[in-house]
Structure formats: C-alpha cells, structure tokens
Design an enzyme around this catalytic site. Structure first.
Site, PDB file in Angstrom:
ATOM      1  CG  ASP A   1      -2.288   1.050   1.315  1.00  0.00           C
ATOM      2  OD1 ASP A   1      -1.582   2.352   0.450  1.00  0.00           O
ATOM      3  OD2 ASP A   1      -3.144   1.479   2.210  1.00  0.00           O
TER       4      ASP A   1
ATOM      5  CG  ASP B   1      -2.930  -3.369  -0.012  1.00  0.00           C
ATOM      6  OD1 ASP B   1      -1.991  -2.883   0.766  1.00  0.00           O
ATOM      7  OD2 ASP B   1      -4.135  -4.004   0.384  1.00  0.00           O
TER       8      ASP B   1
ATOM      9  CE1 TYR C   1      -4.743   9.344   5.645  1.00  0.00           C
ATOM     10  CE2 TYR C   1      -5.238   7.159   5.740  1.00  0.00           C
ATOM     11  CZ  TYR C   1      -5.017   8.551   6.360  1.00  0.00           C
ATOM     12  OH  TYR C   1      -5.285   8.389   7.431  1.00  0.00           O
TER      13      TYR C   1
ATOM     14  CG  ASN D   1      14.728 -11.202   0.691  1.00  0.00           C
ATOM     15  OD1 ASN D   1      13.595 -10.597   1.080  1.00  0.00           O
ATOM     16  ND2 ASN D   1      14.859 -12.402   0.516  1.00  0.00           N
TER      17      ASN D   1
ATOM     18  CG  ASP E   1      -7.354  -3.715   1.172  1.00  0.00           C
ATOM     19  OD1 ASP E   1      -6.309  -3.879   1.909  1.00  0.00           O
ATOM     20  OD2 ASP E   1      -8.139  -2.502   1.358  1.00  0.00           O
TER      21      ASP E   1
ATOM     22  CE1 TYR F   1      -1.842  -4.882  14.539  1.00  0.00           C
ATOM     23  CE2 TYR F   1      -1.088  -4.520  16.612  1.00  0.00           C
ATOM     24  CZ  TYR F   1      -0.926  -4.705  15.561  1.00  0.00           C
ATOM     25  OH  TYR F   1      -1.800  -6.385  16.177  1.00  0.00           O
TER      26      TYR F   1
ATOM     27  CE  LYS G   1      -6.263  -6.311  11.642  1.00  0.00           C
ATOM     28  NZ  LYS G   1      -5.004  -5.931  13.230  1.00  0.00           N
ATOM     29  CG  ASP G   2       0.227  -7.184   8.159  1.00  0.00           C
ATOM     30  OD1 ASP G   2       0.892  -6.307   8.379  1.00  0.00           O
ATOM     31  OD2 ASP G   2      -0.831  -7.823   9.248  1.00  0.00           O
TER      32      ASP G   2
ATOM     33  CE  LYS H   1      -3.690 -33.992 -15.281  1.00  0.00           C
ATOM     34  NZ  LYS H   1      -3.808 -34.946 -15.521  1.00  0.00           N
TER      35      LYS H   1
END
Ligand code: F6R
Ligand code: MG
Ligand code: MG
Length: 366
Positions: free
Chosen positions: A11, A52, A89, A103, A130, A230, A233-234, A244
């Site tokens: 995000d 996101d 925002y 990484n 999301d 915080y 949210k992730d 298969k």
C-alpha cells in the site's frame, strides 16, 4: 523449464482514504516494471485490491532474488513519489525502511513466491486480500487442502491420496522465522489447533506429499512486528497451483462461500466477514468489509495468459449478498464484544489511554 512466480504487494497510497490507488500511481508502477524489468522478467501483471498494488512477476532467478525484490521496491518508491505529488492518503505507508538491503521481506511489502519445474499445463491462482491479516487464508487453506467435505479430490483423485505438508509460522516470534511442518491427514487436529488462531499462526506454504512440489505460498508479513507499532493491516497475497497433484480451482475457491469472520475492517481493529470480490475492487462500507480477489492464470515458458476473474460469476453475487448480510449483522453491535478486536490486535492505542486514565478513578469498595 524451471520458473519462479513472485508476487510482491504494498500500500503506497490511495484516493479518498483507504479505497483505491490512483490511475497515475498504477501507471507509474506498471511503466517502471516494464522498463527496468526488461531482460530478466519473463512476464508481469499489475493489479490492485482495495488500496494495495500487487506486482506479479515470472522469471528464472529463483525465490528471494535480490534483482526481483529490488525491482519491486524501486517501482513502489517511484509510485510513492507520484502518491505524494497527488496528496494520496498514506503515501508510501508500507515502505518501512529507508534503503533496500537485499531482500524486500521485512521491509514492509508482502511477498509470496513459488519456484517450480513448469508442468506442461500450469494453472495457478493469485489471491489478494485487503483490510485483513495473513491468517485470513488459514481456514480456506485448511478446508481446501485437508477436508473432503470441501475438496472432493481428496476422495476422488489418486494424485492427492497422500495428502499435503503444511509449513505454519508463529508470527508472534519476531527474532527470525519460527516454523513447524505438519502433515495432513494424520496431523489435522494439530493443524486445526494452530490455524484457529489467525493472528498468531499463519500458513506459509503447502507441499504435495505425492510429488513433493509446492502447491501454495502465502505472505506472512506482520507490519507491526517490523515497525514496532501498528501501521495498517497486512493485507496478504497468496499463490496456489491447482489441478492434478493439487486441488482443483473450484475446490480452492469453495471455502470462500463461507464469508468467515476475520480481523481487519475499519481501522484494522474489527471483526468482519471476508467477501470474495471481483478483480480491481474498491473498499467502501466501514472501510471494508475485508475483501479477497482471485485472478486465475496459466503460465507456459514463463509467459502468462490473461487473468480470469475467479470471483466474477453469478454464484459469487449470491455469496456477496450473504456476506453483506453478515457484515451488517456484526456491525449492528458496534464496539461490543467480538465485533471489535482484543487490545493486542487493535491498530490504535486510544483505548489503552482511556483505560489508563480511568484506572486512576477506580476505587475498591471498602
Ligand atoms: C488496510 C487499511 C487499514 C488502515 C487502518 C488505519 O488497507 O487501510 O488497516 O491501515 O484503517 O488507517 P489510518 O492510517 O487512516 O488511521
Ligand atoms: Mg490501507
Ligand atoms: Mg490495504
């Protein structure tokens, strides 16, 4: 041919609150990847789910590759400049570190990757959610991979009789990756005992015990573990190879009919039902409800087909109506009980402040 499918999402700013990235932001990220991914990306696909942006890439450089991760990081940085110029925002909100260090894991963006010898027919699903957390996928993965009530293939297909190996992460452990391997069907009670706790234990990957191949990869980022507080949210992404040796597409999609209750929703601090939505959907009611989208692809020599929107079908309109009703029902009780998350999962410290202030006013009756 051995290929890697990498999805990296962040995000980096949105219009009108936490609703949707701007067109210029999406264009900037797309142009960056198209320009600087030349020569080493086989293919890519840019999409958004709520606020996101996800960059899906195919290549031959393997998992955790610096070049791939840096490309995504720099694309998000280029996007952040645009987001700032437009006054979006939360511009750059998921880029939690100043400079790239090899990484992208642990720097804010969510990552899910699968490296595999391409099958002659290689269908896979790309999920993006999301206003929720990585554990939101726990229940659908459990049902899709271990329960014949949802996955008929466990009874009908000899390719799946040996079951699946789950790697589950304890995301509360911040000093390194704390993981456990458990096998279905023999360990299903242990798997369930962990997966009931969505904010603590998260499926990281699933492997076929028939072929040893990887079936699923889930992003396990917890932003608050990185930032120390915080920060939103992730909003997890996930890749699942299907058919298969793996469950069929419809067996993986089936559990999203439940609209199970997950953490997230308004201010990342509530409980709400997970609604399966169409690709490139926005966010609305009570900054939610928590949503999940799914793009189905086939890939050959690293080249992607066009995506098919797996939740764009009249059946899912019926599900969405049911899930809306569920969202309406839980919202009627506002802050009370399970409608709002416990302190440990709230995105804001306001309640803690209120309690501290009130504590001084409490008296024990003589
Ligand atoms: C997730 C999301 C929410 C917000 C949360 C905090 O995409 O948007 O979890 O992070 O509502 O929002 P602000 O920063 O506006 O207080
Ligand atoms: Mg947000
Ligand atoms: Mg989001």
């Amino acid at each position: 041919m051995k290929i890697t499918i990498s999805v990296i999402k962040a995000d980096i700013g949105s219009i009108g609150g936490h609703i949707k990235p701007s067109e210029s932001l999406l264009e900037t990220v797309t142009d960056y990847i198209s320009e600087y991914g030349k020569g080493f990306l086989k293919d890519f696909y840019i999409s958004f789910t709520g606020d996101d942006i996800a960059i899906l890439m195919t290549h031959t450089l393997g998992k955790g590759n610096e070049k791939i991760h840096k490309l995504a990081w720099e694309a998000f940085k280029a996007g952040t400049l645009v987001a700032k110029n437009q006054g979006l925002y939360g511009a750059g909100q998921d880029l939690l570190k100043d400079s790239f260090s090899g990484n992208i894991k642990g720097m804010g963006p969510a990552v899910a990757e699968i490296e595999t010898e391409e099958r002659p027919n290689e269908p896979f699903l790309f999920f993006a959610a999301d206003k929720t957390e990585p554990g939101a996928y726990n229940l659908p993965l459990y049902l899709g991979f271990t329960d014949p009530m949802y996955c008929a293939g466990l009874l009908l297909s000899p390719d799946m009789t040996k079951g699946f190996k789950f790697t589950i992460m304890d995301v509360a452990h911040t000093k390194g990756d704390k993981i456990i391997h458990l096998n279905s069907p023999e360990d299903i009670y242990d798997i369930a005992a962990l997966l009931r706790d969505n904010d603590r234990f998260v499926v990281e990957s699933i492997y076929s015990r028939n072929s040893g191949e990887q079936a699923a990869a889930v992003s396990t980022t917890r932003l608050h573990n990185i930032a120390g507080k915080y920060t939103g949210k992730d909003d997890p992404v996930m890749l699942i190879r299907v058919q298969k040796n793996f469950p069929a597409t419809g067996e993986i999609l089936g559990p999203y009919s439940i609209g199970h209750l997950v953490g997230g929703f308004m201010r990342g601090s509530h409980t709400g039902p997970l609604m399966p939505v169409k690709l490139n959907s926005t966010i609305s009611y009570f900054d939610g409800p928590p949503v999940v989208s799914c793009a189905a692809f086939c890939v050959h020599n690293g080249k992607l087909t066009e995506p098919v929107d797996a939740f764009d079908h009249p059946y899912w309109d019926f599900v969405r109506d049911k899930v809306s009703q569920k969202a309406y029902d839980i919202r009627r009780q506002g802050f009370s009980g399970p409608a709002m998350l416990p302190y440990s999962e709230l995105e804001y410290g306001g309640i803690v402040e209120i309690l501290k202030r009130l504590e001084k006013k409490f008296k024990v009756r003589k």
